[in-house]
Design a protein around this motif. Sequence first.
Motif, PDB file in Angstrom:
ATOM      1  N   LEU A 151     -35.448 -11.625 -33.214  1.00  0.00           N
ATOM      2  CA  LEU A 151     -35.384 -12.882 -33.961  1.00  0.00           C
ATOM      3  C   LEU A 151     -34.038 -13.581 -33.807  1.00  0.00           C
ATOM      4  CD1 LEU A 151     -36.893 -14.792 -35.887  1.00  0.00           C
ATOM      5  CD2 LEU A 151     -35.989 -13.456 -37.789  1.00  0.00           C
ATOM      6  N   GLU A 152     -32.975 -12.825 -33.629  1.00  0.00           N
ATOM      7  CA  GLU A 152     -31.644 -13.425 -33.551  1.00  0.00           C
ATOM      8  C   GLU A 152     -31.186 -13.707 -32.124  1.00  0.00           C
ATOM      9  OE1 GLU A 152     -28.448 -10.582 -34.713  1.00  0.00           O
ATOM     10  OE2 GLU A 152     -30.064  -9.106 -34.743  1.00  0.00           O
TER      11      GLU A 152
ATOM     12  N   THR B 105     -28.104 -18.176 -43.346  1.00  0.00           N
ATOM     13  CA  THR B 105     -27.452 -19.483 -43.468  1.00  0.00           C
ATOM     14  C   THR B 105     -28.374 -20.580 -42.952  1.00  0.00           C
ATOM     15  OG1 THR B 105     -25.260 -18.487 -43.254  1.00  0.00           O
ATOM     16  CG2 THR B 105     -25.431 -20.849 -42.777  1.00  0.00           C
ATOM     17  N   GLU B 106     -29.020 -20.322 -41.808  1.00  0.00           N
ATOM     18  CA  GLU B 106     -29.976 -21.290 -41.259  1.00  0.00           C
ATOM     19  C   GLU B 106     -31.127 -21.517 -42.233  1.00  0.00           C
ATOM     20  OE1 GLU B 106     -33.132 -21.927 -37.568  1.00  0.00           O
ATOM     21  OE2 GLU B 106     -31.749 -20.218 -37.483  1.00  0.00           O
TER      22      GLU B 106
ATOM     23  N   LYS C   4     -32.135 -29.854 -44.992  1.00  0.00           N
ATOM     24  CA  LYS C   4     -33.081 -30.289 -43.960  1.00  0.00           C
ATOM     25  C   LYS C   4     -34.410 -30.684 -44.577  1.00  0.00           C
ATOM     26  CE  LYS C   4     -34.214 -30.966 -39.672  1.00  0.00           C
ATOM     27  NZ  LYS C   4     -33.596 -32.024 -38.891  1.00  0.00           N
ATOM     28  N   ARG C   5     -34.890 -29.893 -45.533  1.00  0.00           N
ATOM     29  CA  ARG C   5     -36.157 -30.207 -46.196  1.00  0.00           C
ATOM     30  C   ARG C   5     -36.050 -31.549 -46.933  1.00  0.00           C
ATOM     31  NH1 ARG C   5     -38.586 -25.469 -49.652  1.00  0.00           N
ATOM     32  NH2 ARG C   5     -39.719 -24.857 -47.788  1.00  0.00           N
ATOM     33  N   GLN C   6     -34.931 -31.789 -47.626  1.00  0.00           N
ATOM     34  CA  GLN C   6     -34.729 -33.061 -48.332  1.00  0.00           C
ATOM     35  C   GLN C   6     -34.680 -34.238 -47.363  1.00  0.00           C
ATOM     36  OE1 GLN C   6     -35.064 -33.299 -51.608  1.00  0.00           O
ATOM     37  NE2 GLN C   6     -35.435 -31.102 -51.484  1.00  0.00           N
ATOM     38  N   GLU C   7     -34.035 -34.030 -46.219  1.00  0.00           N
ATOM     39  CA  GLU C   7     -33.955 -35.074 -45.187  1.00  0.00           C
ATOM     40  C   GLU C   7     -35.357 -35.435 -44.681  1.00  0.00           C
ATOM     41  OE1 GLU C   7     -32.761 -34.923 -40.533  1.00  0.00           O
ATOM     42  OE2 GLU C   7     -31.263 -34.118 -41.911  1.00  0.00           O
ATOM     43  N   ILE C   8     -36.194 -34.445 -44.478  1.00  0.00           N
ATOM     44  CA  ILE C   8     -37.551 -34.684 -43.981  1.00  0.00           C
ATOM     45  C   ILE C   8     -38.403 -35.363 -45.046  1.00  0.00           C
ATOM     46  CG2 ILE C   8     -39.671 -33.524 -43.231  1.00  0.00           C
ATOM     47  CD1 ILE C   8     -37.814 -31.435 -41.860  1.00  0.00           C
ATOM     48  N   ILE C   9     -38.262 -34.939 -46.291  1.00  0.00           N
ATOM     49  CA  ILE C   9     -39.009 -35.571 -47.389  1.00  0.00           C
ATOM     50  C   ILE C   9     -38.662 -37.057 -47.479  1.00  0.00           C
ATOM     51  CG2 ILE C   9     -39.208 -35.681 -49.918  1.00  0.00           C
ATOM     52  CD1 ILE C   9     -39.010 -32.575 -49.868  1.00  0.00           C
TER      53      ILE C   9
ATOM     54  N   MET D 243     -42.241 -33.107 -37.903  1.00  0.00           N
ATOM     55  CA  MET D 243     -40.946 -32.484 -38.153  1.00  0.00           C
ATOM     56  C   MET D 243     -41.045 -31.571 -39.386  1.00  0.00           C
ATOM     57  SD  MET D 243     -37.128 -34.268 -38.397  1.00  0.00           S
ATOM     58  CE  MET D 243     -37.819 -35.748 -39.033  1.00  0.00           C
ATOM     59  N   HIS D 244     -41.764 -32.015 -40.395  1.00  0.00           N
ATOM     60  CA  HIS D 244     -41.985 -31.213 -41.604  1.00  0.00           C
ATOM     61  C   HIS D 244     -42.706 -29.906 -41.244  1.00  0.00           C
ATOM     62  CE1 HIS D 244     -43.036 -30.116 -45.702  1.00  0.00           C
ATOM     63  NE2 HIS D 244     -44.295 -30.041 -45.319  1.00  0.00           N
ATOM     64  N   GLY D 245     -43.738 -30.004 -40.415  1.00  0.00           N
ATOM     65  CA  GLY D 245     -44.485 -28.815 -40.008  1.00  0.00           C
ATOM     66  C   GLY D 245     -43.620 -27.822 -39.245  1.00  0.00           C
ATOM     67  N   PHE D 246     -42.785 -28.320 -38.328  1.00  0.00           N
ATOM     68  CA  PHE D 246     -41.889 -27.449 -37.578  1.00  0.00           C
ATOM     69  C   PHE D 246     -40.892 -26.767 -38.506  1.00  0.00           C
ATOM     70  CE2 PHE D 246     -42.723 -30.199 -33.693  1.00  0.00           C
ATOM     71  CZ  PHE D 246     -43.484 -29.237 -33.051  1.00  0.00           C
ATOM     72  N   ASN D 247     -40.346 -27.529 -39.438  1.00  0.00           N
ATOM     73  CA  ASN D 247     -39.367 -26.979 -40.375  1.00  0.00           C
ATOM     74  C   ASN D 247     -39.983 -25.884 -41.238  1.00  0.00           C
ATOM     75  OD1 ASN D 247     -36.567 -27.274 -41.484  1.00  0.00           O
ATOM     76  ND2 ASN D 247     -37.692 -27.703 -43.378  1.00  0.00           N
ATOM     77  N   GLU D 248     -41.171 -26.149 -41.787  1.00  0.00           N
ATOM     78  CA  GLU D 248     -41.830 -25.157 -42.634  1.00  0.00           C
ATOM     79  C   GLU D 248     -42.226 -23.922 -41.827  1.00  0.00           C
ATOM     80  OE1 GLU D 248     -41.892 -25.392 -46.006  1.00  0.00           O
ATOM     81  OE2 GLU D 248     -40.714 -27.196 -45.599  1.00  0.00           O
ATOM     82  N   GLY D 249     -42.603 -24.123 -40.571  1.00  0.00           N
ATOM     83  CA  GLY D 249     -42.932 -22.991 -39.706  1.00  0.00           C
ATOM     84  C   GLY D 249     -41.722 -22.109 -39.443  1.00  0.00           C
ATOM     85  N   ARG D 250     -40.574 -22.754 -39.189  1.00  0.00           N
ATOM     86  CA  ARG D 250     -39.344 -21.985 -38.952  1.00  0.00           C
ATOM     87  C   ARG D 250     -38.918 -21.250 -40.223  1.00  0.00           C
ATOM     88  NH1 ARG D 250     -36.391 -18.932 -35.578  1.00  0.00           N
ATOM     89  NH2 ARG D 250     -34.164 -19.184 -35.940  1.00  0.00           N
ATOM     90  N   ILE D 251     -39.076 -21.891 -41.375  1.00  0.00           N
ATOM     91  CA  ILE D 251     -38.763 -21.231 -42.652  1.00  0.00           C
ATOM     92  C   ILE D 251     -39.621 -19.978 -42.808  1.00  0.00           C
ATOM     93  CG2 ILE D 251     -39.015 -21.444 -45.163  1.00  0.00           C
ATOM     94  CD1 ILE D 251     -38.054 -24.385 -44.833  1.00  0.00           C
ATOM     95  N   SER D 252     -40.907 -20.093 -42.549  1.00  0.00           N
ATOM     96  CA  SER D 252     -41.814 -18.941 -42.658  1.00  0.00           C
ATOM     97  C   SER D 252     -41.420 -17.835 -41.689  1.00  0.00           C
ATOM     98  CB  SER D 252     -43.258 -19.362 -42.384  1.00  0.00           C
ATOM     99  OG  SER D 252     -43.703 -20.248 -43.375  1.00  0.00           O
ATOM    100  N   GLU D 253     -41.084 -18.219 -40.453  1.00  0.00           N
ATOM    101  CA  GLU D 253     -40.681 -17.243 -39.443  1.00  0.00           C
ATOM    102  C   GLU D 253     -39.414 -16.494 -39.874  1.00  0.00           C
ATOM    103  OE1 GLU D 253     -39.731 -17.158 -34.653  1.00  0.00           O
ATOM    104  OE2 GLU D 253     -39.256 -18.980 -35.777  1.00  0.00           O
TER     105      GLU D 253
END
Length: 158
Positions: free
Chosen positions: A111-112, A16-17, A25-30, A54-64
């Motif tokens: 991870l959780e 869900t996250e 979240k990605r759209q908000e950052i864009i 903020m974009h870098g943190f978001n993409e990093g969390r997505i990858s993780e």
Amino acid sequence: MSRPPMTKKGSERLRTELEFLKGPKRQEIIAAVAEARAHGDLKENAEYHAAREMHGFNEGRISELEAGLSNSEVIDTERLGAGKRVVFGAIVDLEDEDSGDKVTYQIVGDLEADIKQRLIAVSSPIARALIGKNEGDSFEFTAPNGVKNYEITGVRYT
């Protein structure tokens, strides 16, 4: 190599996250990057640099999350049938034998884990001390603030 365990509920929560991070979240950052870029000079534009960070943190969390979810083994804790024995996924009620304070933890995948929600990683020292114990057992645990003595007052699975 064994795959790291994850509870079914934890997997659902992290998926869900992930959907949120990849969508709204990605759209908000864009939008924030575009708005900051419109302000002009990017060298001294703090809003732009903050939005890019903020974009870098978001993409990093997505990858993780993607890596963790694809590599983990989801375990349905309701089907374990461990009874009153503490194994992965157990919700454990503890009572501090010295102070009488009570606390409840669930042993989950790395991870959780989220201590604010009382979800402790299976690799944490207290989880390692709990694994294999039974309801009614007492054990000693070395915490950062000293040695603690706990009694396991309840073990359940949901």
